[in-house]
Write an enzyme that holds these catalytic residues in place. Structure first.
Site, PDB file in Angstrom:
ATOM      1  N   ASP A   1      11.544  30.680  16.820  1.00 43.56           N
ATOM      2  CA  ASP A   1      11.201  31.890  17.326  1.00 43.56           C
ATOM      3  C   ASP A   1      11.489  33.256  16.621  1.00 43.56           C
ATOM      4  OD1 ASP A   1       8.837  31.435  18.565  1.00 43.56           O
ATOM      5  OD2 ASP A   1      10.253  31.681  20.661  1.00 43.56           O
TER       6      ASP A   1
ATOM      7  N   ASP B   1       2.360  24.509  22.457  1.00 43.11           N
ATOM      8  CA  ASP B   1       3.483  24.991  22.486  1.00 43.11           C
ATOM      9  C   ASP B   1       3.735  24.708  24.188  1.00 43.11           C
ATOM     10  OD1 ASP B   1       5.360  26.800  22.567  1.00 43.11           O
ATOM     11  OD2 ASP B   1       4.299  28.763  22.740  1.00 43.11           O
TER      12      ASP B   1
HETATM   13  C1  DGJ Z   1       6.069  31.070  21.540  1.00 42.28           C
HETATM   14  C2  DGJ Z   1       6.188  30.678  20.466  1.00 42.28           C
HETATM   15  O1  DGJ Z   1       7.443  29.586  19.637  1.00 42.28           O
HETATM   16  C3  DGJ Z   1       5.604  31.701  20.190  1.00 42.28           C
HETATM   17  O2  DGJ Z   1       5.592  31.677  18.680  1.00 42.28           O
HETATM   18  C4  DGJ Z   1       4.415  31.784  20.891  1.00 42.28           C
HETATM   19  O3  DGJ Z   1       3.602  31.067  20.464  1.00 42.28           O
HETATM   20  C5  DGJ Z   1       4.759  32.059  22.266  1.00 42.28           C
HETATM   21  N1  DGJ Z   1       5.163  31.012  22.959  1.00 42.28           N
HETATM   22  C6  DGJ Z   1       3.230  32.485  23.290  1.00 42.28           C
HETATM   23  O4  DGJ Z   1       3.721  32.591  24.173  1.00 42.28           O
END
Ligand code: DGJ
Length: 727
Positions: free
Chosen positions: A547, A477
């Site tokens: 997200d 990430d």
């Molecule tokens: C952003 C990601 O896109 C989410 O799926 C998740 O992993 C969060 N960060 C966690 O902080």
């Protein structure tokens, strides 16, 4: 595939599908003649017309007032006298920003060389491609520009990149070095691009190109949610199924820029490459600077044809490693189920439910390290949080494996929290400018990945975990954009290099990590799809697309993502309702159908399901397993755009055209609504297909179509229809 007509000084790159023509013009300028459908033999009839254009000057020593760099269509413009947007800009020691590169020579080689330190498309056999390098030399200094063009044997694609070599006795500073330039003669063109923001990535935009300059870019340190490094130019009449379109994609994960300029003579110039914003690169004597690669696709079969070429290229010549052709596991991720609030017991309960549904991989997301209870702390301290995981990751991984599932882990290696041991020990490791405050994003700073010592520390921390804990998957990430892009180890005159050095450092890190752990499936993520680009795909074969897990938003996001990226790269999960990002309620069927149109998974608290929901999910898992090969690796066609109206539809067809799967959704229900007809595509018109218990010809399905929404009820209803050819 590549020929050179020495007398006329014409290069012709061609295969059965496309041709690309370059002519060395007056004064030694590589002029652009043509990119498009294959030409058998070029008869040199398309030399740039001569005419005296006032206020368009003529090159030094030229006696021809009818030829100007200001108007001719060029391959890599930068000489004085061209007032349009240029492909490069150099600062010489004298203080001058004027360069004057002219034709010096060429080389044709089999295959495609790798780009040092940068991701790029590749071929496995030298016979699969040929590469032309045209070298230009500056008139004053021993500076050389190598323009590289690769044509692939069987694809409508040309890959381009450029190198600057300094063999002079002087220093030179690069302020801009684009990856590709393409000039178009006078014609009406639409610009198609993908812009957005967090949770709204890759929104599809189509607009007519008019006089002036349109600039699309990212200055965020990553390719960004805000502007994908992609653009297409299409004839106004081009549709999904027919018409000409040129697609452009940059194999780079950092700051990028696309400019589209229409000049007074209605010619259009597209330039794509690294963003010159705040960029400067000191090139010492004897050094070489390599631009990232840009891909150009030509299609005369509409946008679907363009996407097919991108998908094929990225699937076969960009993605690497064990998972390139391997079916991706169905996963269950705990992020939207628990956020930071979990312990071993809770995640094991979710994993067990996931296993019962038939999911294959459990992924532990953010919150397992340091003392991370919210997003304010612990990034950089990659050690287990014993309060949540008393038996550590090893204990959890063993228990997950004992259930018969694979185990995956989330990491965010490029970041540092102020509240971390790492920051307390190395406050200078975050990107910052001494004496200035540090801009904060999601409560965190960005590590200076241009520094080897920083990368080494993080590498060792990750390596320790990856060696200790049995892992089949890692989600990488990256949750904020860069600010104060400055590195305390570099000299003042090199600070313009930091953003690019960061990306080069990241690529070096990923190359090492994916080589050392070849059996781990890596999924790239940046707050969802903030770094969904071909550069990352070279290291990680799939990306968490957004997200935003709302099925209706996802129809748009996944539809537009498919313009460039193969379905096997698009992570898509079923989440809870009301949805966390939009508050919208959609049926489990529709959430399933949308998520099953990508790399499928679940991301909700599975311990709170009704018996009925569990049954539906079991069916989804079963259905996906049965069709996963077709979905992830089949040919994909867009049928109805969720950006255009009340419907969304797409379909998957296997290479034999014997299996297909159609997704259809109607957004808002209507009383007394029209009967809508859906015409399929990509089928074999000579075959008969079994569709919902009836046998129908491929020609009928593609030409007559079928009534699609007669039995649909309620908002956001959807269906998946499987087609099977009958022998
Ligand atoms: C952003 C990601 O896109 C989410 O799926 C998740 O992993 C969060 N960060 C966690 O902080």
């Amino acid at each position: 595939m590549i020929t050179y007509d020495e007398k006329e000084q014409i290069f012709h790159l061609s295969n059965k599908k496309i041709s690309y023509l370059i002519q060395i013009e007056a004064g030694g300028i590589p002029a652009h003649l043509y990119f498009g459908k294959a030409i058998r033999h070029y008869h040199n009839h398309f030399r740039y017309p001569r005419t005296d254009r006032s206020f368009s000057p003529n090159p030094p020593l030229s006696t021809d007032r009818q030829f100007s760099f200001d108007t001719v269509m060029q391959e890599f413009p930068g000489n004085p006298g061209d007032y349009r947007t240029l492909s490069y800009e150099l600062l010489h020691e004298s203080g001058s920003k004027v360069s004057d590169f002219r034709y010096y020579g060429y080389k044709i080689e089999e295959g495609k060389p790798l780009l040092s330190g940068l991701p790029a498309t590749y071929v496995k056999e030298p016979a699969d491609a040929q590469t032309l390098t045209i070298t230009l030399k500056d008139q004053l200094y021993d500076l050389y520009l190598d323009l590289s063009y690769t044509i692939f044997a069987d694809q409508s694609v040309v890959a381009r990149s450029n190198q600057l070599r300094n063999e002079s006795n002087e220093l030179v500073y690069i302020s801009k070095l684009a990856s590709l330039t393409l000039d178009f003669s006078s014609q009406a063109l639409d610009l198609i691009h993908l812009h957005g923001t967090w949770s709204k990535e890759r929104m599809l935009e189509r607009e007519r190109i008019t006089a002036g300059i349109k600039l699309l870019d990212s200055k965020r340190g990553s390719s960004s949610h805000h502007q994908n490094p992609f653009a297409a130019l299409a004839a106004p009449e081009t549709t999904e199924k027919s018409g000409e379109v040129y697609g452009f994609s940059l194999v780079y994960s950092g700051n990028h820029q696309i400019t589209v300029e229409r000049d007074p003579y209605e010619q259009t110039r597209l330039i794509m490459g690294m963003n010159p914003h705040h960029f400067s690169w000191k090139l010492n004597r004897g050094e070489v600077f390599q631009s990232p690669e840009a891909i150009m696709v030509y299609s005369d079969q509409g946008l679907n044809g363009m996407s097919k070429s991108f998908h094929h290229l990225f699937q076969n010549h960009l993605v690497r490693g064990r998972y390139q052709y391997e079916e991706r596991p169905i996963l269950a991720n705990n992020w939207e189920a628990t956020f930071f609030d979990f312990n071993e017991e809770k995640v094991l309960a979710i994993a067990e439910e996931a296993r019962n549904l038939g999911a294959e991989l459990f992924v532990l997301d953010d919150g397992w390290y340091g003392h991370r209870d919210n997003d304010d702390s612990s990034l950089g301290d990659w050690v287990e949080y014993k309060k949540k995981l008393p038996e550590g990751l090893l204990g959890l991984s063993n228990k997950i494996h004992d259930m018969g599932m694979q185990f995956g882990l989330w990491v965010e290696p490029e970041m540092i929290s102020e509240d971390s041991e790492l920051f307390r020990q190395h406050p200078d490791w975050a990107l910052h400018i001494p004496g200035r405050g540090k801009t904060i994003g999601r409560g965190q700073f960005v590590l200076d990945f241009s520094r080897k010592d920083v990368r080494d520390n993080i590498y060792q921390q990750l390596k320790q975990i990856f060696n200790k804990v049995p892992l089949e998957y890692v989600k990488w990430d990256m949750n904020r954009n860069m600010t104060e892009v400055y590195s305390v180890l570099l000299s003042a005159e090199q600070q313009g290099e930091v953003a690019h050095r960061y990306i080069l450092g990241l690529y070096e890190f990923l190359e090492q990590l994916t080589t050392e752990f070849p059996d781990i499936l890596f999924e790239s993520c940046s707050g969802g799809g903030g770094r969904f680009d071909p550069g990352m795909l070279y290291y990680m074969p799939q990306v968490w697309a957004s997200d935003n897990t709302d099925a209706v938003s996802r129809m748009q996001i996944q539809y537009s993502t498919s313009l460039v990226y193969p379905i096997s790269t698009i992570g898509a999960h079923v989440a809870a309702v009301p949805n966390h990002q939009t508050g919208r309620i959609t049926s489990l069927e529709t959430r399933g159908n949308v998520a099953m149109s990508g790399v499928f998974g679940y991301e909700l608290d599975l311990t709170h399901l009704s018996a009925e929901e569990k049954e539906v999910m079991k069916e989804q898992v079963h259905f996906y397993k049965e069709h996963r090969q077709l979905i992830q690796f089949g040919d994909y066609y867009r049928l109805k755009s969720p950006f255009d109206g009340n419907h969304a539809s797409w379909m998957f067809v296997d290479s034999e055209k014997s299996h297909a799967l159609v997704f259809y959704s109607r957004m808002m229900a209507e009383a007394s609504s029209a009967f809508h007809v859906l015409k399929l595509t990509g089928l074999d018109s000579t075959k008969e297909y079994e569709v919902e218990g009836q046998v129908i010809g491929g020609d009928e399905l593609m030409n007559i179509g079928m009534y699609i929404d007669t039995e649909m009820w309620g908002d956001y209803a959807s269906k998946m229809i499987a087609l099977k050819a009958v022998e």
